[in-house]
Design a protein around this motif. Structure first.
Motif, PDB file in Angstrom:
ATOM      1  N   GLU A   1      14.006  11.024  21.278  1.00  0.00           N
ATOM      2  CA  GLU A   1      14.205  12.466  21.334  1.00  0.00           C
ATOM      3  C   GLU A   1      15.620  12.905  20.965  1.00  0.00           C
ATOM      4  N   LYS A   2      16.463  11.942  20.653  1.00  0.00           N
ATOM      5  CA  LYS A   2      17.841  12.302  20.333  1.00  0.00           C
ATOM      6  C   LYS A   2      18.059  12.417  18.823  1.00  0.00           C
ATOM      7  N   MET A   3      19.156  13.069  18.444  1.00  0.00           N
ATOM      8  CA  MET A   3      19.353  13.290  17.012  1.00  0.00           C
ATOM      9  C   MET A   3      19.618  12.001  16.234  1.00  0.00           C
ATOM     10  N   GLU A   4      20.013  10.955  16.937  1.00  0.00           N
ATOM     11  CA  GLU A   4      20.275   9.669  16.256  1.00  0.00           C
ATOM     12  C   GLU A   4      18.986   8.888  16.016  1.00  0.00           C
ATOM     13  N   ASP A   5      17.900   9.308  16.662  1.00  0.00           N
ATOM     14  CA  ASP A   5      16.693   8.479  16.683  1.00  0.00           C
ATOM     15  C   ASP A   5      15.797   8.603  15.447  1.00  0.00           C
ATOM     16  N   LEU A   6      16.384   8.405  14.286  1.00  0.00           N
ATOM     17  CA  LEU A   6      15.620   8.466  13.041  1.00  0.00           C
ATOM     18  C   LEU A   6      15.980   7.251  12.195  1.00  0.00           C
ATOM     19  N   ARG A   7      14.966   6.567  11.658  1.00  0.00           N
ATOM     20  CA  ARG A   7      15.225   5.409  10.794  1.00  0.00           C
ATOM     21  C   ARG A   7      14.420   5.568   9.514  1.00  0.00           C
ATOM     22  N   PRO A   8      14.953   5.021   8.415  1.00  0.00           N
ATOM     23  CA  PRO A   8      14.153   5.001   7.193  1.00  0.00           C
ATOM     24  C   PRO A   8      12.910   4.159   7.426  1.00  0.00           C
ATOM     25  N   PHE A   9      11.817   4.575   6.823  1.00  0.00           N
ATOM     26  CA  PHE A   9      10.567   3.822   6.963  1.00  0.00           C
ATOM     27  C   PHE A   9      10.642   2.545   6.139  1.00  0.00           C
ATOM     28  N   ASP A  10      10.191   1.454   6.727  1.00  0.00           N
ATOM     29  CA  ASP A  10      10.138   0.200   5.990  1.00  0.00           C
ATOM     30  C   ASP A  10       8.745  -0.405   6.173  1.00  0.00           C
ATOM     31  N   GLY A  11       8.013  -0.506   5.085  1.00  0.00           N
ATOM     32  CA  GLY A  11       6.617  -0.939   5.137  1.00  0.00           C
ATOM     33  C   GLY A  11       6.426  -2.277   5.827  1.00  0.00           C
ATOM     34  N   LYS A  12       7.344  -3.211   5.541  1.00  0.00           N
ATOM     35  CA  LYS A  12       7.177  -4.540   6.119  1.00  0.00           C
ATOM     36  C   LYS A  12       7.377  -4.551   7.629  1.00  0.00           C
ATOM     37  N   SER A  13       8.422  -3.892   8.085  1.00  0.00           N
ATOM     38  CA  SER A  13       8.618  -3.874   9.551  1.00  0.00           C
ATOM     39  C   SER A  13       7.490  -3.112  10.225  1.00  0.00           C
TER      40      SER A  13
ATOM     41  N   SER B   1      -3.384   4.626   1.388  1.00  0.00           N
ATOM     42  CA  SER B   1      -4.269   4.163   0.328  1.00  0.00           C
ATOM     43  C   SER B   1      -5.111   5.281  -0.267  1.00  0.00           C
ATOM     44  N   GLU B   2      -5.240   6.393   0.454  1.00  0.00           N
ATOM     45  CA  GLU B   2      -6.042   7.482  -0.088  1.00  0.00           C
ATOM     46  C   GLU B   2      -5.234   8.562  -0.786  1.00  0.00           C
ATOM     47  N   TYR B   3      -4.020   8.788  -0.289  1.00  0.00           N
ATOM     48  CA  TYR B   3      -3.176   9.832  -0.869  1.00  0.00           C
ATOM     49  C   TYR B   3      -1.900   9.126  -1.295  1.00  0.00           C
ATOM     50  N   ASN B   4      -1.330   9.562  -2.365  1.00  0.00           N
ATOM     51  CA  ASN B   4      -0.157   8.854  -2.846  1.00  0.00           C
ATOM     52  C   ASN B   4       1.126   9.481  -2.293  1.00  0.00           C
ATOM     53  N   ILE B   5       1.254   9.487  -0.964  1.00  0.00           N
ATOM     54  CA  ILE B   5       2.406  10.167  -0.348  1.00  0.00           C
ATOM     55  C   ILE B   5       3.303   9.153   0.356  1.00  0.00           C
ATOM     56  N   PRO B   6       4.571   9.084  -0.024  1.00  0.00           N
ATOM     57  CA  PRO B   6       5.465   8.132   0.644  1.00  0.00           C
ATOM     58  C   PRO B   6       5.821   8.553   2.065  1.00  0.00           C
ATOM     59  N   ILE B   7       6.018   7.578   2.928  1.00  0.00           N
ATOM     60  CA  ILE B   7       6.551   7.837   4.260  1.00  0.00           C
ATOM     61  C   ILE B   7       8.041   7.557   4.167  1.00  0.00           C
ATOM     62  N   THR B   8       8.862   8.518   4.541  1.00  0.00           N
ATOM     63  CA  THR B   8      10.300   8.322   4.335  1.00  0.00           C
ATOM     64  C   THR B   8      11.035   7.890   5.600  1.00  0.00           C
ATOM     65  N   PHE B   9      10.679   8.517   6.735  1.00  0.00           N
ATOM     66  CA  PHE B   9      11.395   8.193   7.971  1.00  0.00           C
ATOM     67  C   PHE B   9      10.429   8.026   9.129  1.00  0.00           C
ATOM     68  N   ILE B  10      10.929   7.355  10.167  1.00  0.00           N
ATOM     69  CA  ILE B  10      10.181   7.297  11.419  1.00  0.00           C
ATOM     70  C   ILE B  10      11.065   7.822  12.555  1.00  0.00           C
ATOM     71  N   GLY B  11      10.435   8.456  13.514  1.00  0.00           N
ATOM     72  CA  GLY B  11      11.138   8.972  14.692  1.00  0.00           C
ATOM     73  C   GLY B  11      10.987   7.986  15.834  1.00  0.00           C
ATOM     74  N   LEU B  12      12.117   7.688  16.479  1.00  0.00           N
ATOM     75  CA  LEU B  12      12.091   6.681  17.550  1.00  0.00           C
ATOM     76  C   LEU B  12      12.665   7.189  18.856  1.00  0.00           C
TER      77      LEU B  12
ATOM     78  N   LEU C   1       0.819  -1.219   0.000  1.00  0.00           N
ATOM     79  CA  LEU C   1       0.000   0.000   0.000  1.00  0.00           C
ATOM     80  C   LEU C   1       0.850   1.264   0.000  1.00  0.00           C
ATOM     81  N   PHE C   2       2.054   1.147   0.555  1.00  0.00           N
ATOM     82  CA  PHE C   2       2.862   2.352   0.732  1.00  0.00           C
ATOM     83  C   PHE C   2       3.639   2.702  -0.529  1.00  0.00           C
ATOM     84  N   PRO C   3       3.426   3.899  -1.069  1.00  0.00           N
ATOM     85  CA  PRO C   3       4.173   4.289  -2.267  1.00  0.00           C
ATOM     86  C   PRO C   3       5.668   4.425  -1.973  1.00  0.00           C
ATOM     87  N   LYS C   4       6.490   4.100  -2.953  1.00  0.00           N
ATOM     88  CA  LYS C   4       7.941   4.230  -2.778  1.00  0.00           C
ATOM     89  C   LYS C   4       8.339   5.691  -2.951  1.00  0.00           C
ATOM     90  N   PRO C   5       9.272   6.151  -2.130  1.00  0.00           N
ATOM     91  CA  PRO C   5       9.748   7.518  -2.322  1.00  0.00           C
ATOM     92  C   PRO C   5      10.518   7.646  -3.640  1.00  0.00           C
TER      93      PRO C   5
END
Ligand SMILES: Nc1nc2c(ncn2[C@@H]2O[C@H](COP(=O)(O)OP(=O)(O)OP(=O)(O)O)[C@@H](O)[C@H]2O)c(=O)[nH]1
Ligand SMILES: Nc1nc2c(ncn2[C@@H]2O[C@H](COP(=O)(O)OP(=O)(O)OP(=O)(O)O)[C@@H](O)[C@H]2O)c(=O)[nH]1
Ligand SMILES: [Mg+2]
Ligand SMILES: [Mg+2]
Lengths: 290, 306
Positions: A271-283, A258-269, A76-80
């Motif tokens: 409060e620190k500057m290291e706490d960013l991961r690329p979004f992965d639909g399967k995980s 599914s309604e808008y064709n907008i990719p999700i690129t990152f997730i925040g995990l 469902l998730f569009p690729k960036p």
């Protein structure tokens, strides 16, 4: 953490206790998805698709089911898409409702870009909220990147304009523009965003190259309205989903995908500057069931 | 979309119009629509289940008022039940015992604690208190400055915290200062934290034990989804909160979290935040939120008059 594991275990038991894909199983799945903020209609749609696909596997095979589930969702998730930047610097505009994590996400993106050897400028165009400029400045110092803003109360579009001057002159690679949190229902504040965008484009044609909507994973169905109304004033290129380190699942992005064709690129995990991961639909899908 | 709840219900009940009483099958069908409306408003799934069961019991066999359609009759019952669940009427702050009073604000990151602290100070000054704003968020960049700036905007004193102090020491020292300078109420702003962060949750417990606040208000974002129950119940479990502030209510969020939080903690929602300005704080009215959760303000006022 321990508590998080306890919470997720309860939910996981629901699925693994079923030995057949019967009505009871689908009802439990419905409950899990709705409690993950997927929303009623997207849940029904998803379950309809899964019912068809579950025929491919043997009844009660939880692992096989989870696999199908993850595939179905991830599709469902569009690729960036990678945009080519004709002329440096690349300009990124962050927008979103109050308190979702825009400023912190800028710090995370800056840290990441800096690790890749880019020269980064953070721009404080939130001149409205108390100490928003100071907050961003502290982040710029911590990450060790450039910073530009003006005094509290200045016109955000003027800040953006002057920051571009600096970025062009000093040969920055990446410009990250922080904006004030605003509710999507405020027409005048939406207009302010389009103005910032126009000004950037005038000063540096083609920019902003990316407009990122920051969504808080704790948010429920209102996120749909946020996407809808923000994108009416400034087209959204990407979504970043923050605060996924809590117990909220952020399932509302399923409906958004599914309604808008907008990719999700990152997730925040965190409060620190290291706490960013690329979004992965399967995980992401797997975590919905955990 | 949501204004059509009573229309949707009407079409469900068309069949039984004229029959005079609400029977089980038709209520069941009607409640399906109600359930959907509540889920769309982000009321927690389990809360919705409990709630619709209760409504069913109430509605069964009830006579339909002459002035209403059966659909409207069910909406009326649902609405009344919602108001009751939300606490019926407004509950104010309970400030008792020895002065200076202490109000502590807690909640997830970005929910609106710092802004609400300043709003409360303004609200309390209007009630003739003399508040001291106390920044005890030593973690988030510029969190202390944020509260100090808000304080000076409204000419209310703030404690001179610094980020190398321990929050519990800030609270205790601020209380000393309040006694010395004659402030009668302290408003303690704490750092945002996840309910599953054991270290930081424990820090709040420590502050509570050290200075026994009269009020511990859980600040929640009106846009919160299903997770509201997990978060609120954890904060309540550890801190025994005394009430809730629901922020960002001026937008288009239906605010189902209000219902979820109230039903899992039993604690009253005391205030709502309706904007970023410091005057944008209102006392909570269950009836208004009930209409909003159902997404049908205008229709409901008509029904209520029946
Ligand atoms: N747990 C967690 N907290 C986060 C995350 N991202 C941001 N935060 C916290 O959320 C709060 C709000 O973050 P900000 O970056 O100030 O949010 P903002 O969108 O810039 O807020 P406004 O400018 O006031 O609209 C802060 O306490 C951050 O530390 C995340 O991924 N996980
Ligand atoms: N629209 C709107 N915004 C609000 C309201 N209350 C707070 N905000 C905004 O929400 C954002 C976060 O508010 P804060 O008061 O900084 O939240 P916090 O809980 O102290 O955040 P942390 O300290 O980072 O955990 C800011 O942009 C505020 O201006 C409200 O009632 N309506
Ligand atoms: Mg910000
Ligand atoms: Mg704060």
């Amino acid at each position: 953490s321990k508590t998080k594991a306890q919470l997720s275990k309860q939910i996981n038991n629901l699925i693994s206790s079923s030995s057949h894909f019967d009505t009871n199983f689908w009802e439990q799945l419905e409950e899990i998805l709705i409690m993950a903020d997927v929303g009623f209609n997207p849940t029904l749609k998803l379950i309809d698709n899964l019912k068809l696909r579950a025929k491919e596997i043997s009844p009660g095979d939880q692992e096989a089911f989870k696999k199908i589930f993850a595939q179905e969702l991830a599709s469902l998730f569009p690729k960036p898409s990678k945009k080519l930047i004709a002329l440096k610097p690349e300009v990124v505009l962050l927008i979103g409702v109050n308190g979702v994590g825009k400023t912190t996400t800028i710090a995370k993106l800056a840290y990441r870009a800096q690790m890749q050897g880019k020269k980064v400028l953070m721009v404080g165009a939130d001149t409205f909220r108390a100490a928003a400029i100071e907050q961003l400045k502290i982040w710029a110092d911590r990450v060790g990147v450039g910073f530009y803003s003006k005094e509290h109360g200045s016109d955000p579009a003027a800040v953006a304009y002057e920051a571009m001057d600096k970025a062009l002159k000093e040969n920055f690679d990446l410009v990250l523009v922080d904006t004030a949190g605003r509710l999507h229902t405020k027409v005048n504040l939406m207009e302010e965003l389009s103005k910032i965008k126009r000004v950037l484009n005038k000063k540096h044609p083609g920019s902003p190259h990316r407009t990122i909507l920051v969504l808080d994973a704790t948010t429920g169905q209102n996120a749909l309205s946020q996407v809808d109304l923000f994108s009416k004033s400034v087209p959204i290129d990407e979504i970043i989903l923050t605060k996924l380190d809590g117990t909220a699942k952020g399932g509302v992005v399923v409906g958004i995908a599914s309604e808008y064709n907008i990719p999700i690129t990152f997730i925040g995990l965190g409060e620190k500057m290291e706490d960013l991961r690329p979004f992965d639909g399967k995980s992401f899908a797997k975590a919905l069931l955990d | 979309m949501f204004d059509s709840l009573s229309e949707r219900l009407d079409s469900v009940f068309k069949k039984i119009k004229g029959r005079g009483r609400l029977d089980e099958a038709s209520i069941e069908e009607g409640l399906r629509e109600v359930r959907l409306a509540l889920l769309e408003a982000d009321v927690n799934y389990k809360v919705v289940k409990d709630f619709t069961r209760k409504v069913k019991e109430k509605a069964l066999g009830k006579e339909v008022l002459k002035s209403l359609t059966p659909g409207q009759q069910v909406v009326k019952i649902v609405h009344e039940e919602l108001i009751e669940l939300l606490g019926g009427k407004n509950v104010g702050l309970e400030l008792k015992g020895k002065k200076p009073y202490i109000i502590m604000l807690v909640g997830l990151q970005g929910s609106g604690k710092t802004t609400s602290a300043a709003k409360l100070a303004l609200f309390l000054r209007r009630k003739k208190f003399s508040p001291l704003l106390v920044p005890a968020d030593v973690y988030r960049p510029a969190a202390i400055e944020q509260l100090q700036k808000l304080a000076s905007e409204i000419n209310i004193p703030s404690f001179g915290s610094s980020s190398n102090m321990k929050p519990v020491d800030i609270a205790l020292q601020a209380r000393e200062e309040a006694i010395e300078k004659g402030y009668d109420i302290l408003i303690l702003d704490t750092a945002g934290r996840l309910h599953i962060d054991e270290v930081l949750m424990n820090e709040l417990v420590e502050i509570k034990q050290a200075c026994s606040p009269q009020e511990i208000l859980f600040v929640a974002d009106a846009m919160t989804g299903q997770d509201a129950v997990n978060v609120a119940s954890r904060f309540d479990e550890l801190l025994d909160i005394t009430g809730v502030i629901l922020t960002k209510m001026e937008g288009d969020a239906r605010g189902g979290a209000a219902l979820s939080i109230k039903s899992v903690t039993g604690k009253p929602i005391k205030f709502i935040g309706v904007g970023e300005k410091l005057k944008d704080l209102e006392v909570f009215h269950p009836d208004r939120i009930a209409s909003r959760i159902l997404g049908m303000g205008d229709i409901l006022t008509l029904i209520e008059k029946a």
